[in-house]
Design an enzyme around this catalytic site. Structure first.
Site, short mmCIF file in Angstrom:
data_model
loop_
_atom_site.label_atom_id
_atom_site.label_comp_id
_atom_site.label_asym_id
_atom_site.label_seq_id
_atom_site.Cartn_x
_atom_site.Cartn_y
_atom_site.Cartn_z
N GLY A 50 0.84 -1.18 0.00
CA GLY A 50 0.00 0.00 0.00
C GLY A 50 0.87 1.24 0.00
CB CYS A 51 0.44 4.56 1.59
SG CYS A 51 1.35 6.09 1.85
CG PHE A 52 5.88 4.73 -1.03
CD1 PHE A 52 5.44 5.96 -0.56
CD2 PHE A 52 6.25 4.65 -2.37
CE1 PHE A 52 5.39 7.07 -1.37
CE2 PHE A 52 6.19 5.76 -3.20
CZ PHE A 52 5.77 6.98 -2.69
#
Length: 451
Positions: A50-52
């Site tokens: 997902g969002c890094f």
């Protein structure tokens, strides 16, 4: 050096302003953070969770990991943030069939201190790999779960650990893993402002919560199959339970893990959440489970008679159980402090002016942490104490943000509380600088006259 004055019982203490800045939090610039020296031999793997931003922080917390870099991988467009966002919009509008990059982190680790299996276990446990093209509130193919490998050994171990974790998820009533496991084809490092994002922005968005399902330890099963005859046991009486919020432990008579959970957790239960045990796999009449139970012990959290979450299996990892429960009891702001080593702004937390006789306790477990008669006004903007209750805290070296500090956590739940410094008042000389928002205050009961 400018100093600030502390007053405690008429005694004056000088406290350097530089210490106040680092009292509980993350005021030090990220540019001052010191990265560890890179070992001579390293290994790396590329992971999409997902969002890094949150992925970077979760993977960096694993001992033996020496670097985590945010990036974009295995797409057919330019490797920039703008290009990835634009491509996802085109895909959603049906205007492009090109494959988009996944937001990923390149995890580099020291094989002398950890191994690829531990890295992959951290990956599986730190996000929800069953969500397809999304992770939490982030929706899109760029947020897909992914393992991008660099050789056949990595590919084989990624598949093996996926299959092991899938069994654990199935036993917990979770769905199929959707993680893409494939050789790394393209990789681009993300822009500098994305690197170490949560170090530069301590209150920034993380977005990762995991499933609450533990990766099985080698050779250890954490559950017992639900016995077929269990339905003959009496069901719990809903009238005797808390309809608003209730934990129920579904057990079996011949269940070693149930006995372990009882001895290590239930027998010490002080949590504000009501808890009950049953041998019947059915909920109280009028209450509903999302899915049938597969194994014992299964701990289910009900709110208003409906299941909101479950924790299947127990192998002695108390901290993980309390973290699962904490995600349902704490607000997002409290979660950031408790589970992500966050810090409230000075002067904004709870209990700063609390002076009544009583006990400050862990908000999840209810375990006592500090008595109010050890609290003092440090002038820092955070509740401060000169002595915790015996065995209430654990101490951990914290070298984040270019400083060397001593972090303190709750011994019962493992949540982050704050830091301890050697500039407190007598008799200990200690200052336990604590985030008030992760404390719960229980006032002493006032004795009635004549009692």
């Amino acid at each position: 050096m400018i100093s600030q004055t502390l007053v405690f019982n008429g005694i004056t203490f000088a406290l350097a302003a530089a210490l106040l800045v680092g009292a509980c939090g993350d005021a030090t610039s990220a540019a001052q953070a010191v990265k560890p020296k890179m070992p001579a031999v390293t290994e790396s793997i590329v992971l999409g969770m997902g969002c890094f931003w949150g992925a970077e922080k979760r993977m960096a917390a694993l001992p033996g990991v020496v670097d985590v870099e945010s990036g974009y991988a295995n797409g057919e467009v330019d490797g920039t943030y703008e290009a990835v966002l634009a491509q996802e919009k085109l895909r959603q509008w049906g205007r492009s069939a090109k494959r988009n990059h996944a937001e990923v982190v390149k995890v580099t680790f020291d094989p002398a201190k950890t191994d690829l299996e531990k890295v992959l276990i951290q990956f599986w446990e730190s996000h929800d790999p069953t969500q397809g093209d999304r992770q939490g509130n982030d929706v899109g193919s760029n947020y897909r779960s992914a393992v991008y490998t660099q050789n056949d050994v990595q590919q084989a171990l990624a598949l093996k650990t996926r299959d092991v974790y899938q069994k654990a998820l199935q036993a917990a009533g979770r769905g199929a893993i959707t993680t893409e496991i494939a050789p790394l084809q393209k990789y681009y490092s993300a822009e500098e402002y994305h690197q170490d994002y949560l170090v530069k922005n301590p209150n920034g968005y993380c977005g990762l919560g995991g499933t609450g399902v533990k990766y099985p330890q080698a050779g250890v099963a954490a559950t017992t199959p639900m016995p077929a005859a269990a339905a003959q046991a009496p069901r719990l009486d809903a009238a005797k339970l808390d309809f608003q919020r209730q934990l129920i432990v579904f057990e079996a008579e011949d269940c070693a893990y149930c006995r372990k959970f009882k001895a290590e957790v239930l027998d010490r239960w002080q949590s504000p959440v009501a808890i009950a045990r049953t041998l019947n796999p059915q909920p109280p009449v009028g209450w509903t489970l999302e899915k049938a139970l597969f194994a014992t012990p299964t701990i289910v959290l009900f709110e208003k008679g409906k299941e909101v979450s479950r924790y299947t299996g127990y192998n002695g990892d108390q901290e993980r159980f309390w973290k699962w429960l904490g995600f349902h009891l704490l607000t997002p702001a409290q979660q950031k402090i408790a589970f992500e080593q966050g810090t409230e702004y000075p002067g904004t937390g709870s209990h700063l002016d609390e002076k009544r006789p009583g006990t400050f306790v862990d908000p999840i477990t209810g375990a006592a942490l500090f008595r109010s008669d050890t609290k003092f006004d440090s002038g820092t903007g955070w509740p401060s104490f000169f002595n915790p209750l015996p065995g209430a805290l654990t101490e951990h070296v914290d070298v984040s943000h270019g400083m060397r500090r001593v972090e303190v956590r709750s011994a019962s739940s493992g949540i982050h509380l704050g830091h301890v410094f050697d500039d407190g008042p007598p008799p200990t000389g200690k200052r336990y600088c604590i985030n008030g928002n992760v404390l719960k205050f229980v006032p002493d009961q006032v004795k009635q006259a004549g009692k």
